[in-house]
Enzyme design. Sequence first.
Site, mmCIF file in Angstrom:
data_model
loop_
_atom_site.group_PDB
_atom_site.id
_atom_site.type_symbol
_atom_site.label_atom_id
_atom_site.label_comp_id
_atom_site.label_asym_id
_atom_site.label_seq_id
_atom_site.Cartn_x
_atom_site.Cartn_y
_atom_site.Cartn_z
ATOM 1 N N TYR A 107 12.395 -4.421 12.921
ATOM 2 C CA TYR A 107 11.829 -3.446 11.991
ATOM 3 C C TYR A 107 10.360 -3.199 12.308
ATOM 4 O O TYR A 107 9.684 -4.029 12.938
ATOM 5 C CB TYR A 107 11.960 -3.935 10.541
ATOM 6 N N PHE A 118 1.827 -2.216 8.774
ATOM 7 C CA PHE A 118 1.440 -3.492 8.170
ATOM 8 C C PHE A 118 2.255 -4.667 8.700
ATOM 9 O O PHE A 118 1.887 -5.811 8.506
ATOM 10 C CB PHE A 118 1.541 -3.436 6.636
ATOM 11 N N ASP A 119 3.362 -4.404 9.388
ATOM 12 C CA ASP A 119 4.155 -5.516 9.928
ATOM 13 C C ASP A 119 5.150 -4.972 10.936
ATOM 14 O O ASP A 119 5.596 -3.813 10.827
ATOM 15 C CB ASP A 119 4.891 -6.244 8.804
ATOM 16 N N ILE A 138 12.814 -7.801 -0.193
ATOM 17 C CA ILE A 138 12.632 -6.836 -1.265
ATOM 18 C C ILE A 138 13.949 -6.117 -1.566
ATOM 19 O O ILE A 138 14.819 -5.994 -0.698
ATOM 20 C CB ILE A 138 11.522 -5.815 -0.912
ATOM 21 N N TYR A 164 7.149 -3.835 -3.470
ATOM 22 C CA TYR A 164 6.230 -4.891 -3.896
ATOM 23 C C TYR A 164 5.571 -4.613 -5.244
ATOM 24 O O TYR A 164 4.686 -5.351 -5.662
ATOM 25 C CB TYR A 164 5.147 -5.096 -2.829
ATOM 26 N N PHE A 181 10.221 1.839 6.449
ATOM 27 C CA PHE A 181 10.644 0.837 7.431
ATOM 28 C C PHE A 181 11.596 1.490 8.424
ATOM 29 O O PHE A 181 12.615 2.075 8.017
ATOM 30 C CB PHE A 181 11.369 -0.325 6.760
#
Length: 617
Positions: A107, A118-119, A138, A164, A181
């Site tokens: 991902y 962010f990731d 999540i 979140y 994502f």
Amino acid sequence: MQFSRTRSVLSEMLFSVVIMVAATAFATPVSSYHGALELSGFAVPLKQAWHAPVGRMERGLLADSLRLRGGGEVTDLSGDGGVLKEILVEGEGEEMPEKNDDVCVHYVGTLESDGSKFDSSRDREAPFTFKLGQGKVIKGWDTGVATMKKGEKAVLTIRSDYGYGAEGSGDKIPGNATLKFEVELLRWNEKEITPDGGVFLRPGAKKGSGWRHPDRGDEVLLKWTARCNGQVFEEQQEPLLVQLGGPTPRLPVGVERAICKEMKKGAEALVTCAPKYAFGALGFPPLVPPDSPVEYEVELLDWNAIHDVHKDGGIVVKCLGQLDSYGPLCDDGARVTVMVEGRVAGEGGAVFQGPEERSLTVGDGAVCEGLERGLEKIKKGQRALISLAPNYAFGEEGNAELGVPGGAHVQFVVHVQEVTPTYQLQLPEKLLAADTRKALGNTLFKEGNLEAALAKYDRAFKLVQYEQGEGEEGERVKEMKASCHLNKAACFDKMKRLDDSLTEANKALDLQPNSLKGLFRRGKTLGLLGKLEEGRADLERVLTLDPANKAAKQQLHAINSLQKAQDDKDRKVFSKMFAPRPTKKVEPKQEAKKEEDKAKQEGEEEVVTLGDDTKMN
């Protein structure tokens, strides 16, 4: 005029809807459900919040706006616009993961507001695995990934109440943030066989029985279907016996590794292999192109476990098939009843024994050494073939009484019917078996077969290693352990393994501090190691306990001679250091040096030869 007012009202309504959609995406109110998220290696607060109802028109407008940006069809997975999915690459087949499945994905996560990343599991070059539907990630992930097929790549747009919440996560994800994502579903319920991700195994409907897996070198009975790019290129529907790791492999190395690591008797599995674990750059023309991954649907029906007992090919045991229930092993000291047939190896080899039923204690020497060691690999209820080289069977002399020629390789076909393993024996029975092994070891020691003698002493010790006993029986246990240590020390002494000899002597003295044999053996070994003072102390203690001990007197004399030679040498060295400088050249006293060397040699010879305690315990 009426039309203008109507158009104006519609414009205001449309403007209100756009404002409401924006508020939905960037300013979502949240409530107070708390959990934990395990995502990409860090733990953050998980918020699952109530969101104000969103109308059908608002969801449609948001979906239309996403379709315009991504270019693909957008599906509202949550029914309220909270989780939207746009497929980028279609997946394979129709199957999708279910709740509690272990799913593996790649991902990349970005903020919808500014596109900042962010990731990313791809940046780490490490796919992420989690259990679906358990709240480990999540809520938007549990919802979205459950709709994906293997190999599918999609964009999930997740509103904050499915992500979140109001608190966000760390420094990179602000509160009330809508997230995007890009997710690729690699596999689910698949076990990683190689650490580089080159081979995966997915269990089939049949999980198999037992707990053991085949080992490299075993013969496995298999059926399989092999595919490349979805096309079958090999199908083996009749059971075929294949040796794993054989000189001419029948299966790709990746499939063999998967079978050894994960498959049980009766199991089915789908094994996926990257090119380097399949047919590599050469491929398998014309069916498998170069550098192509392959899939094997495999069913493991059964296997023959093969044991090379001493890793020299001298004793090879082939256990025919796997038991469906537990069976005790014929370990050393076990009482067994076995059907046995012996024949000379090779085509047309003559039968020289049986088939007949034999009852024996494994390790007592009632049958040849190779047969005893082979039985130790077989369980109650199993059938096996034991193949022996001459040195583990009847040697170069053969056995005229049985009709076995000299230097013959032989085979025994055995069926173990009854087993009483050593852990079920009573202590008196274990002591009797240990005595038998120690006696066999003593015979081998006197014949000069030191390695075989060591093995017998080891087996004798292991029979009573964890026993204590009480009273007279306890003393017998202690005596047995100590004598095994001392006999091993004598073997190591003969083999010039002095450090090992010292270790065994120390173990014997830990059990019996006043053992004359133990003190003598340690004193002699310390002398040979040059630790003269320590060796002298042990020998003097022997003479304190037994003043008439001739062997100790001789060994002590040898150590004293060595000590005297060393003292004389030291005295000469120091006398030269402090003597006045001569005024003229002084010839070396050759005769004195000869005497010193002679004394030293005599002392060394005495240490080696005198007091040689060859009488075994």
